[in-house]
Design an enzyme around this catalytic site. Structure first.
Site, PDB file in Angstrom:
ATOM      1  N   ARG A 262      48.537  35.239  40.184  1.00  0.00           N
ATOM      2  CA  ARG A 262      47.440  34.496  41.089  1.00  0.00           C
ATOM      3  C   ARG A 262      47.188  33.393  40.580  1.00  0.00           C
ATOM      4  NH1 ARG A 262      42.438  36.849  41.061  1.00  0.00           N
ATOM      5  NH2 ARG A 262      42.825  37.892  39.052  1.00  0.00           N
ATOM      6  N   CYS A 271      47.789  34.577  21.456  1.00  0.00           N
ATOM      7  CA  CYS A 271      49.329  34.328  21.611  1.00  0.00           C
ATOM      8  C   CYS A 271      50.102  33.426  22.336  1.00  0.00           C
ATOM      9  CB  CYS A 271      49.672  35.878  22.002  1.00  0.00           C
ATOM     10  SG  CYS A 271      49.217  37.414  20.797  1.00  0.00           S
TER      11      CYS A 271
END
Ligand SMILES: NC(=O)c1ccc[n+]([C@@H]2O[C@H](COP(=O)([O-])OP(=O)(O)OC[C@H]3O[C@@H](n4cnc5c(N)ncnc54)[C@H](O)[C@@H]3O)[C@@H](O)[C@H]2O)c1
Length: 440
Positions: A262, A271
């Site tokens: 999206r 990370c």
């Protein structure tokens, strides 16, 4: 239905023969007489598995004909499907010369052709064209004032998703059927024309239908490039990237799924940025170039900068950030792009208040609280304990959290500008006068 198909290349031939095989009366048109003659002989002008039989049978059944004369095709037709080429120009933009010519051919043909019963005709672009083409280039050719007696015309966009090499198979089993049009009659007509596919029709506006095909093709190219870049980096460690990507593709939760697809704000967290940097370093050390994956962090920075620039351009000096962590429901502030926003606004001398339902001075305990008080003392000072306290006096709201209390406080604050980084904040926020999506 009676259908005229303009352009008898890969898309046009498959479309014409496919529609005829399901009972529609199709007349194909091409400026290339050799292609037209091939169809008239019952042969396909393009090579595709299964197309020869399809063309032969449709011609034999009297449901498929071809001509170089647009008038013969438009005679009594309900629909004109434009399947001509849209090649790249020298500058890389889409050359619409063939599209312009084909729709003008349809328009000219209407001067002499008999309209279908009821007079309603839909001109459908099947070729791949940039958003705005149907409204700006196609529709004006058929503007109602200048149409010949008896004709009324609507414009629509139905992108084609077939792949060469399995075009016939793809035509009969598309990933989706998309009809872009603002006209209800055209929507109904095309729903009826594609009814044999037995699939739900996505009824969208013209721009969405035009954009979708580019999104699909770009994504396919990105997938190929991604797999190639991974393979090239890992091979320098003696790792077989084929096996890595085989297992990678088994993850239908995050990897091969709607996750992360999206439009919204920048990625962050403990990370993704760290591991992208590590991959870049592995590639660099081993003399491998991974320009696409390597540019993800650059693209991410552009997203952050665009929000900062947008706020600075308004001249408003008071900003409230709703949501601070890199995603909802976590208190992890490592490489949060929202934190980055706050720091840049502070650096530009703006008055910044922050509310985050989880990163909240009243609720944080232990190590997280100590981290906030010591390492992020400058941010800690900006944190409000309640939404009401945060929105007080703010002109600009940047929202990445859907916390209900906070959204209620934003609506009540009558904001001058609301930048939605979240994408699913609901009608109360989206209907605010100053609402703007981060990229929509
Ligand atoms: N090839 C694919 O796999 C594929 C898949 C989906 C979408 N598309 C898109 O569909 C469109 C057509 O692609 P294609 O590969 O079939 O192109 P193509 O080059 O194979 O065929 C285009 C045909 O249009 C004809 N033409 C040009 N002007 C004309 C006119 N005024 N009247 C009648 N015919 C005319 C040409 O002579 C040619 O035969 C492009 O926009 C393409 O991007 C292609």
């Amino acid at each position: 239905m009676k259908v005229a198909v303009f352009g008898l290349g890969y898309v046009g031939t498959v479309t014409a023969a496919g529609l005829a095989s399901r009972g529609h009366e199709v007349v194909g048109v091409d400026v290339d007489a050799m292609k037209v003659e091939a169809i008239c002989r019952g042969e396909s002008p393009v090579v595709e598995p299964g197309i020869g039989v399809l063309v032969h049978d449709a011609v034999a059944a009297g449901l498929l004909q071809a001509t170089t004369d647009a008038r013969l095709a438009v005679e009594g037709a309900d629909v004109s499907l434009i399947c001509v080429g849209t090649p790249s120009s020298a500058r890389g933009d889409t050359d619409l010369t063939y599209i312009r010519r084909a729709v003008e051919d349809v328009r000219d043909a209407m001067e002499v052709a008999t309209p279908p019963a009821g007079g309603f005709h839909t001109v459908v672009i099947r070729s791949t064209v940039p958003p705005g083409t149907c409204a700006g280039v196609v529709a004006p050719v058929f503007s109602s004032g200048g149409l010949p007696e008896g004709w009324s015309v609507a414009t629509a966009m139905c992108p084609e998703f077939l792949r060469e090499g399995c075009g016939v198979e793809d035509f009969f089993a598309p990933p989706f059927v998309v009809v872009g049009t603002e006209d209800t009659r055209a929507h109904e007509a095309l729903g009826a024309m594609f009814a044999f596919l037995g699939q739900d029709v996505h009824h969208v506006d013209l721009g969405t239908a035009e954009s979708l095909k580019y999104a699909c093709n770009a994504f396919h190219a990105v997938k190929v490039t991604f797999a190639n870049e991974m393979g090239r980096v890992f091979s320098t460690f003696g790792v077989d990237g084929r096996r890595v990507m085989e297992i990678f593709s088994e993850d239908r939760k995050l990897n091969v799924s709607p996750a992360y697809l999206r439009p919204g704000f920048a990625f962050g967290g403990s990370c993704l940025p760290k591991d992208l940097r590590a991959l870049q370093s592995m590639a660099r050390t081993n003399g491998v170039e991974i320009p696409m994956v390597g540019s993800a962090l650059i693209s991410n920075e552009v997203v952050v900068r665009s929000v900062v620039d947008r706020v600075l351009q308004t001249g408003y000096r008071s900003v409230c950030l709703v949501g601070l962590s890199f995603k909802m429901d976590t208190d992890d502030l490592r490489e949060s792009p929202n934190l980055e926003l706050a720091e840049r606004f502070v650096g530009k001398g703006l008055d910044v208040r922050i509310y985050d339902p989880i990163v909240n001075p009243d609720r944080l305990v232990g190590a997280n609280l100590r981290h906030l008080q010591s390492k992020l003392a400058h941010v800690n000072r900006l944190l409000a304990a309640t939404p009401e306290e945060a929105v007080e006096g703010a002109e600009v709201f940047i929202i990445s959290s859907s916390d209900k209390d906070a959204l209620r406080a934003v609506v009540a604050a009558s904001p001058k500008l609301v930048i939605d980084l979240h994408g699913r904040l609901g009608a109360d926020i989206e209907q605010l006068a100053g609402y703007a999506g981060v990229s929509w």
